[in-house]
Every structure is written in C-alpha cells, then in structure tokens.
Scaffold this motif. Structure first.
Motif, mmCIF file in Angstrom:
data_model
loop_
_atom_site.group_PDB
_atom_site.id
_atom_site.type_symbol
_atom_site.label_atom_id
_atom_site.label_comp_id
_atom_site.label_asym_id
_atom_site.label_seq_id
_atom_site.Cartn_x
_atom_site.Cartn_y
_atom_site.Cartn_z
ATOM 1 N N GLN A 67 0.839 -1.190 0.000
ATOM 2 C CA GLN A 67 0.000 0.000 0.000
ATOM 3 C C GLN A 67 0.874 1.241 0.000
ATOM 4 O OE1 GLN A 67 -1.955 1.122 3.694
ATOM 5 N NE2 GLN A 67 -3.882 1.311 2.587
ATOM 6 N N GLN A 69 1.693 5.088 0.481
ATOM 7 C CA GLN A 69 1.226 6.214 1.288
ATOM 8 C C GLN A 69 1.731 7.522 0.680
ATOM 9 O OE1 GLN A 69 -0.660 5.928 4.326
ATOM 10 N NE2 GLN A 69 -0.917 3.878 3.459
ATOM 11 N N ARG A 70 1.222 8.615 1.233
ATOM 12 C CA ARG A 70 1.721 9.920 0.792
ATOM 13 C C ARG A 70 3.214 10.031 1.067
ATOM 14 N NH1 ARG A 70 -3.308 11.247 3.000
ATOM 15 N NH2 ARG A 70 -2.378 11.665 5.039
ATOM 16 N N ASN A 75 3.249 0.587 3.038
ATOM 17 C CA ASN A 75 2.906 -0.433 4.024
ATOM 18 C C ASN A 75 2.881 -1.779 3.319
ATOM 19 O OD1 ASN A 75 2.436 1.500 6.077
ATOM 20 N ND2 ASN A 75 0.365 1.849 5.298
ATOM 21 N N LYS A 147 -3.004 5.081 9.277
ATOM 22 C CA LYS A 147 -2.298 4.850 8.018
ATOM 23 C C LYS A 147 -3.109 4.038 7.016
ATOM 24 C CE LYS A 147 2.466 5.307 9.654
ATOM 25 N NZ LYS A 147 3.812 4.666 9.718
#
Length: 266
Positions: A67, A69-70, A75, A147
């Motif tokens: 995943q 993230q910004r 993740n 998150k």
C-alpha cells in the motif's frame, strides 16, 4: 511457457500484470503451469496482479499487498485475503468503520454481537475477513496510526491477545471451539428450531462433527449431516445468533460492542 520452462534451475522470474489479456479460465491454467515450473525447476516467481482470479489461486503466504502512502512511504501487508486486496484496489465507497477479522466464522460472530447489542450501528460498519491473526494485527497497528484509507479496527479471535488497534472476541478459544463448546442441549434445541430440523438429528450431527480434528470443518460437517437443504452458512449463523444472545455475558458483549461504537465517533 516454453521460455519459462527453459529458465535455469533456481531462477527468479518477475512478471508484471500476469493476468494481462487472459480470461479467468486461462488465468487459472497459467497459475497451474507456474506452480508446476516452480516445483519442478525450483524457480521463484514474483507476480504483480489486479486479478481476483489470480489471487484466489495463491496460497495465503504468497499474497502480499503493498500500500503506497503519501510522500512515497509504503505499508507491506502479508497474507491478505483476495477479498481484502480487491477492496483496497477498487474505487468504492467505504463504510464509516471497517472491522478486520480473521475469517468468515469470526465475521459472523461480530455481526451477531453487534446485532444483539446495538443493531442501530450495524449498517455503519463493514466486517471484512482478511486472513491470519498476524494480518489482523498489522492492520490494527496501521489503523491505530491512521495509516489506512478509512477508519478501521482489528478484531482478533478469542484465543489471541489484544494488540494495537485491535480488540478480542468474547471467550477464550477459536470461534468454532468457543461456540460448539458453549451451547448446551437447551441452546441446541433453539438452533434446531431456527434450522427447522429435529434436535436429535442436530445433536447427532454435532457429535459427529466434533470428532474431526480440524475445528474449521465442524460447521460444514453438521450441514452435510443435516442434508442438502441446510447451508453451511445458515448453520453457523443460527449458532452464532443463539451464542451471542444466550451464552455471552451481557457485560462482556456490551464492552465489546462499545469499543466498536467508540471507534465510530473518534
């Protein structure tokens, strides 16, 4: 396939979008071929995919969701279910709160507990099976740090200990062991009435099922003994409903559901 079969033993092969241009039947056949090559020639494959068909063919330990993230952080979530992975990759509306549990059996228990204690919040949450307890713990920890894309909470089986962003189902054992062991003859009679079967037939089916070593197969065995008109899901749903109402201590049920309600308003 000829090229893959000619790869040197112990090669690493990386395939991007392995399902590209293939219909579901061909995807399944391709995965079967890749499994055979991997076993026969000791070749390791790393595949990227957006296909539920491909994900369903993979063993749990082979599914890894990454995943983004910004700011480029990622993740890495191991052992996800195909349903969970597809939900993260799909552009759909999310409920106010997502509850991540281990499997469909736990999902049914969570549904039953919420419906019994606070039915008014049931439509505000989604209960999603995601895989092993380790996967639930990872998601719970990510949820506790905000998150994940939406508000979330992990639900661990009763044989697990609480963790960051996670709560535990009432009881002390895995769902099947907890429910099968907690229902007495009076409660089994209530389950039989819900299923519209004779209580003696149900009790015989339960006794047979509990002889099986794997508790994950107990509900299916009961349904098979009761005949083709009784679904496995219905057997477990009716057992869960009686368990949540008649067995679980009301105070324990309240604490469990209030933890979910609290997460809704945070």
């Amino acid at each position: 396939m000829a090229l893959l079969r000619s790869a040197p033993s112990h090669s690493l092969v990386i395939i991007d979008e392995v399902e590209s241009s293939l219909h579901p039947r061909a995807q399944r056949r391709l995965m079967t071929e890749l499994f055979a090559i991997s076993k026969e020639r000791k070749v390791q494959f790393i595949l990227s995919t957006h296909s539920a068909t491909v994900l369903e063919q993979l063993p749990t330990e082979a599914r890894v969701y990454i995943q983004t993230q910004r700011k480029g952080a990622r993740n890495v979530i191991y052992g996800v279910t195909p349903e969970f992975a597809m939900s993260l990759m799909d552009d759909v509306d999310h409920p106010e709160l997502t509850l991540y549990c281990e499997d469909e059996r736990a999902q049914t228990l969570v549904d039953a507990l919420i419906s019994q204690e606070s039915p008014e919040i049931r439509n505000r949450v989604a209960v999603m099976p995601v895989g092993a307890a380790s996967t639930v713990r990872i998601l719970g920890e990510l949820a506790s740090k905000d998150k994940l894309p939406n508000r979330s909470l992990g639900i661990l089986d009763a044989d697990q200990e609480e963790g960051a962003g996670c709560i535990v189902l009432p009881g002390s054992q895995a769902p099947e062991k907890e429910v099968f062991g907690a229902l007495d003859e009076t409660m089994w009679e209530k389950v039989a009435n819900r299923l519209d079967v004779r209580v003696a037939d149900l009790l015989d089916a339960v006794d047979d099922a509990r002889q099986i070593k794997s508790h994950h197969a107990w509900a299916r065995k009961v349904a098979e003994r009761l005949g083709p008109r009784v679904r496995v899901g219905r057997v477990w749903e009716d057992m869960a409903s009686v368990w949540s109402k008649e067995v679980v201590d009301p105070s324990e049920r309240t604490v469990f559901v209030e933890a979910i309600s609290q997460r809704l308003i945070e």
